[in-house]
Design a protein around this motif. Structure first.
Motif, PDB file in Angstrom:
ATOM      1  N   GLU A   1       0.823  -1.208   0.000  1.00  0.00           N
ATOM      2  CA  GLU A   1       0.000   0.000   0.000  1.00  0.00           C
ATOM      3  C   GLU A   1       0.860   1.261   0.000  1.00  0.00           C
ATOM      4  N   SER A   2       1.917   1.266   0.783  1.00  0.00           N
ATOM      5  CA  SER A   2       2.820   2.427   0.815  1.00  0.00           C
ATOM      6  C   SER A   2       3.463   2.652  -0.543  1.00  0.00           C
ATOM      7  N   CYS A   3       3.911   1.573  -1.161  1.00  0.00           N
ATOM      8  CA  CYS A   3       4.523   1.700  -2.491  1.00  0.00           C
ATOM      9  C   CYS A   3       3.511   2.224  -3.503  1.00  0.00           C
ATOM     10  N   ARG A   4       2.311   1.656  -3.484  1.00  0.00           N
ATOM     11  CA  ARG A   4       1.276   2.084  -4.433  1.00  0.00           C
ATOM     12  C   ARG A   4       0.979   3.570  -4.283  1.00  0.00           C
ATOM     13  N   LEU A   5       0.798   4.013  -3.046  1.00  0.00           N
ATOM     14  CA  LEU A   5       0.498   5.429  -2.811  1.00  0.00           C
ATOM     15  C   LEU A   5       1.673   6.345  -3.153  1.00  0.00           C
ATOM     16  N   ALA A   6       2.885   5.793  -3.120  1.00  0.00           N
ATOM     17  CA  ALA A   6       4.078   6.573  -3.488  1.00  0.00           C
ATOM     18  C   ALA A   6       4.347   6.508  -4.989  1.00  0.00           C
ATOM     19  N   GLY A   7       3.489   5.804  -5.727  1.00  0.00           N
ATOM     20  CA  GLY A   7       3.670   5.679  -7.173  1.00  0.00           C
ATOM     21  C   GLY A   7       4.747   4.680  -7.545  1.00  0.00           C
ATOM     22  N   LEU A   8       4.963   3.694  -6.687  1.00  0.00           N
ATOM     23  CA  LEU A   8       6.001   2.686  -6.903  1.00  0.00           C
ATOM     24  C   LEU A   8       5.378   1.296  -6.938  1.00  0.00           C
ATOM     25  N   VAL A   9       6.169   0.330  -7.357  1.00  0.00           N
ATOM     26  CA  VAL A   9       5.725  -1.059  -7.381  1.00  0.00           C
ATOM     27  C   VAL A   9       6.524  -1.833  -6.343  1.00  0.00           C
ATOM     28  N   SER A  10       5.818  -2.440  -5.409  1.00  0.00           N
ATOM     29  CA  SER A  10       6.476  -3.254  -4.390  1.00  0.00           C
ATOM     30  C   SER A  10       7.311  -4.334  -5.077  1.00  0.00           C
ATOM     31  N   GLY A  11       8.528  -4.499  -4.614  1.00  0.00           N
ATOM     32  CA  GLY A  11       9.452  -5.454  -5.226  1.00  0.00           C
ATOM     33  C   GLY A  11      10.365  -4.814  -6.245  1.00  0.00           C
ATOM     34  N   ASN A  12      10.074  -3.571  -6.615  1.00  0.00           N
ATOM     35  CA  ASN A  12      10.881  -2.847  -7.606  1.00  0.00           C
ATOM     36  C   ASN A  12      11.335  -1.488  -7.084  1.00  0.00           C
ATOM     37  N   VAL A  13      11.533  -1.379  -5.791  1.00  0.00           N
ATOM     38  CA  VAL A  13      12.026  -0.139  -5.189  1.00  0.00           C
ATOM     39  C   VAL A  13      13.547  -0.262  -5.172  1.00  0.00           C
ATOM     40  N   ASP A  14      14.193   0.377  -6.149  1.00  0.00           N
ATOM     41  CA  ASP A  14      15.612   0.127  -6.403  1.00  0.00           C
ATOM     42  C   ASP A  14      16.566   1.220  -5.940  1.00  0.00           C
ATOM     43  N   THR A  15      16.079   2.420  -5.746  1.00  0.00           N
ATOM     44  CA  THR A  15      16.990   3.515  -5.403  1.00  0.00           C
ATOM     45  C   THR A  15      16.673   4.061  -4.018  1.00  0.00           C
ATOM     46  N   GLY A  16      17.628   4.755  -3.452  1.00  0.00           N
ATOM     47  CA  GLY A  16      17.426   5.382  -2.153  1.00  0.00           C
ATOM     48  C   GLY A  16      16.300   6.391  -2.175  1.00  0.00           C
ATOM     49  N   SER A  17      16.178   7.140  -3.256  1.00  0.00           N
ATOM     50  CA  SER A  17      15.105   8.139  -3.318  1.00  0.00           C
ATOM     51  C   SER A  17      13.735   7.464  -3.394  1.00  0.00           C
ATOM     52  N   GLN A  18      13.632   6.348  -4.099  1.00  0.00           N
ATOM     53  CA  GLN A  18      12.371   5.615  -4.130  1.00  0.00           C
ATOM     54  C   GLN A  18      12.044   5.052  -2.750  1.00  0.00           C
ATOM     55  N   LEU A  19      13.048   4.527  -2.087  1.00  0.00           N
ATOM     56  CA  LEU A  19      12.853   3.978  -0.750  1.00  0.00           C
ATOM     57  C   LEU A  19      12.382   5.068   0.209  1.00  0.00           C
ATOM     58  N   GLN A  20      12.978   6.243   0.110  1.00  0.00           N
ATOM     59  CA  GLN A  20      12.565   7.367   0.961  1.00  0.00           C
ATOM     60  C   GLN A  20      11.114   7.748   0.691  1.00  0.00           C
ATOM     61  N   ARG A  21      10.715   7.757  -0.583  1.00  0.00           N
ATOM     62  CA  ARG A  21       9.317   8.096  -0.929  1.00  0.00           C
ATOM     63  C   ARG A  21       8.350   7.110  -0.280  1.00  0.00           C
ATOM     64  N   ALA A  22       8.651   5.833  -0.395  1.00  0.00           N
ATOM     65  CA  ALA A  22       7.774   4.814   0.185  1.00  0.00           C
ATOM     66  C   ALA A  22       7.754   4.920   1.711  1.00  0.00           C
ATOM     67  N   LEU A  23       8.889   5.223   2.305  1.00  0.00           N
ATOM     68  CA  LEU A  23       8.950   5.364   3.758  1.00  0.00           C
ATOM     69  C   LEU A  23       8.157   6.567   4.253  1.00  0.00           C
ATOM     70  N   ARG A  24       8.162   7.653   3.487  1.00  0.00           N
ATOM     71  CA  ARG A  24       7.351   8.822   3.870  1.00  0.00           C
ATOM     72  C   ARG A  24       5.870   8.451   3.915  1.00  0.00           C
ATOM     73  N   VAL A  25       5.421   7.691   2.935  1.00  0.00           N
ATOM     74  CA  VAL A  25       4.014   7.263   2.906  1.00  0.00           C
ATOM     75  C   VAL A  25       3.747   6.288   4.049  1.00  0.00           C
ATOM     76  N   LEU A  26       4.666   5.367   4.283  1.00  0.00           N
ATOM     77  CA  LEU A  26       4.508   4.414   5.379  1.00  0.00           C
ATOM     78  C   LEU A  26       4.374   5.149   6.711  1.00  0.00           C
TER      79      LEU A  26
END
Length: 89
Positions: free
Chosen positions: A43-68
């Motif tokens: 859910e966090s990945c989806r809301l961050a515009g990402l696909v779970s399992g394909n979070v490859d960069t630090g900036s993507q990880l930070q985006r998902a963590l902000r939503v989480l």
């Protein structure tokens, strides 16, 4: 009195690798169990515009963590812990 070194090096007990999506998922599993971790992370990945399992960069990880973190409670604590881990890496 000796001056502190400008390059203190790594403390052996803290020889940690760069945080990854798998690292965050493992932390979530310790708190929520496998199913709860999958649900919250997906859910966090989806809301961050990402696909779970394909979070490859630090900036993507930070985006998902902000939503989480917006989920509040234990999810927010886990997200903040991971954000601190990333910033100290």
């Amino acid at each position: 009195m000796p001056l502190p070194s400008s390059n203190p090096g790594r403390i052996p007990a803290y020889d940690l690798s760069e945080p990854t999506e798998e690292y965050v998922r493992a932390a979530l599993e310790r708190v929520f169990g496998p199913d709860g971790a999958t649900d919250r992370w997906s859910e966090s990945c989806r809301l961050a515009g990402l696909v779970s399992g394909n979070v490859d960069t630090g900036s993507q990880l930070q985006r998902a963590l902000r939503v989480l973190a917006e989920q509040g409670g234990p999810a927010a604590v886990t997200a903040r812990s991971m954000q601190l881990r990333m910033s100290t890496y």
